[in-house]
Design a protein around this motif. Structure first.
Motif, short mmCIF file in Angstrom:
data_model
loop_
_atom_site.label_atom_id
_atom_site.label_comp_id
_atom_site.label_asym_id
_atom_site.label_seq_id
_atom_site.Cartn_x
_atom_site.Cartn_y
_atom_site.Cartn_z
N THR A 28 0.38 -0.94 0.12
CA THR A 28 0.13 0.01 0.24
C THR A 28 1.27 0.99 -0.10
O THR A 28 0.10 2.59 0.22
CB THR A 28 -0.93 0.11 0.98
OG1 THR A 28 -0.35 -0.10 2.61
CG2 THR A 28 -1.52 -1.00 1.23
N TYR A 132 -6.03 2.42 -2.04
CA TYR A 132 -4.89 2.29 -0.93
C TYR A 132 -4.70 0.69 -1.25
O TYR A 132 -4.46 -0.33 -0.73
CB TYR A 132 -4.49 2.52 0.20
CG TYR A 132 -3.67 4.46 0.18
CD1 TYR A 132 -2.39 4.25 -0.09
CD2 TYR A 132 -4.70 4.57 0.29
CE1 TYR A 132 -1.72 5.54 -0.82
CE2 TYR A 132 -3.86 6.75 0.12
CZ TYR A 132 -2.63 6.55 -0.12
OH TYR A 132 -1.91 7.84 0.21
N ALA A 134 -5.84 -1.66 0.80
CA ALA A 134 -5.22 -2.43 2.69
C ALA A 134 -5.39 -3.76 2.70
O ALA A 134 -5.31 -4.12 2.64
CB ALA A 134 -5.26 -1.67 3.45
N GLU A 272 -9.79 5.64 1.06
CA GLU A 272 -10.20 5.19 2.27
C GLU A 272 -9.61 4.52 3.47
O GLU A 272 -9.73 3.51 4.04
CB GLU A 272 -11.51 5.85 2.92
CG GLU A 272 -11.47 7.15 3.38
CD GLU A 272 -11.93 7.77 2.04
OE1 GLU A 272 -12.25 7.28 0.80
OE2 GLU A 272 -10.85 9.15 1.80
N THR A 274 -7.19 2.03 4.44
CA THR A 274 -5.62 1.97 4.31
C THR A 274 -5.30 1.21 5.59
O THR A 274 -6.17 0.66 6.27
CB THR A 274 -5.85 3.34 5.15
OG1 THR A 274 -6.93 4.22 5.82
CG2 THR A 274 -5.65 4.83 3.66
#
Length: 310
Positions: A28, A132, A134, A272, A274
């Motif tokens: 990420t 990202y 994640a 978001e 993350t």
């Protein structure tokens, strides 16, 4: 002291929170820009995955961990069609030791790509912001690497063989898994089960872990339920409900599948998603669960066979 160290059951290859976190932090990172198919970031990630497979002693097919393919990227309605990009699945395997069962394969997979700077499949309007990913699916990729490491350390116990696959271009329409089943590295008839990990990083307070496809192989539903409970998890197990990730490509070829995740959330397909929101102790618990299930399938003569679900 050495004898005591090993007799304690501890192994340096154990699945750890720190190693899961290290993998997710790398995947990420800003320089990987949301892991979009094609380009320098994609090559960097593939190199990272290859290096890890090699470090764990996984074997490669045709002397190459990369299964290269071309992916046509999704575009917004009315937009000019984007060109094909080059990307790869990253594939390694460990051979079983039983003279007969080693010719049967269990696949463990997770997709490593994400949405890059957004895109038409994103639920966010922030299309120039890094997505990202994640949880989706750096979490599954990290689990893949950690499970491969631990199984490699215990490979003498294996009867069946295991193939580990980090799929490319899942977000573009399951392209990596579709390419694999159309260009298999072993005969499809020898693949007895495909376990897919997509979003393992958000275990909730109720310890719910969700899975579909458990009825596509014998006794899959009670086995996964009982194993989860023994590890302090609350499995929500569906016989069917195969779902929409890479295991669908295998199910379409009449291969038993199991798709595992820890549930949706508001950050899905937004910038978001993350690393700070990952429940790392929870992910370790789910990763241990998948490892234990996988070891049951590959170290015993657990009966395998495809069962179609409505």
């Amino acid at each position: 002291l050495i004898a005591l160290f090993y007799s304690s059951g501890y192994s340096q290859s154990d699945i750890t929170v720190n190693e899961l976190k290290d993998h997710i932090v790398f995947l990420t990172s800003e320089k990987n820009a949301g892991r979009y198919p094609g380009g320098k970031a994609n090559k960097r990630i593939v190199k990272y995955l290859q290096k890890d497979f090699k470090k764990q002693g996984l074997l490669s097919f045709k002397n190459n961990y990369k299964q290269k393919f071309k992916a046509r990227l999704r575009v917004e309605k009315g937009a000019q069609e984007k060109p094909l990009v080059r990307t790869s699945n990253v594939v390694g395997y460990i051979e079983g030791n039983d003279p007969n069962l080693k010719n049967e394969y269990i696949i463990l997979g997770a997709h490593y790509d994400h949405l890059g700077l957004g895109g038409p499949s994103s639920k966010s309007n922030k299309k120039n912001t890094i997505h990202y990913g994640a949880d989706d699916n750096a979490s599954g990729t990290a689990a893949l690497l950690e499970i491969a490491e631990k199984i490699a350390a215990n490979k003498k116990e294996l009867k069946r063989s295991i193939i580990f696959i980090a799929f490319g271009a899942e977000e573009q329409g399951l392209l990596g898994s579709k390419y694999f089943v159309e260009n298999p590295l072993v005969p499809l008839s020898e693949i007895k089960l495909m376990i897919n990990m997509d979003m393992l990083g958000r275990l909730n307070q109720e310890n719910h872990v969700y899975m579909g496809g458990a009825g596509t192989f014998p006794d899959g539903v009670p086995f996964m339920q009982n194993l989860g409970k023994s590890l302090g998890l609350t499995p929500i197990v569906h016989a069917g409900s195969v779902g929409g990730s890479d295991h669908v490509s295998f199910y379409a070829k009449d291969i038993s599948v199991l798709g595992i995740h820890t549930g949706g959330h508001p950050q899905y397909h937004t910038p978001e998603d993350t690393v700070d929101l990952i429940n790392f102790p929870g992910e370790k618990k789910v990763t241990d669960y998948i490892y234990n299930a996988l070891m049951e399938f590959v170290t015993t003569d657990y009966k395998m066979g495809f069962i179609k679900q409505d």
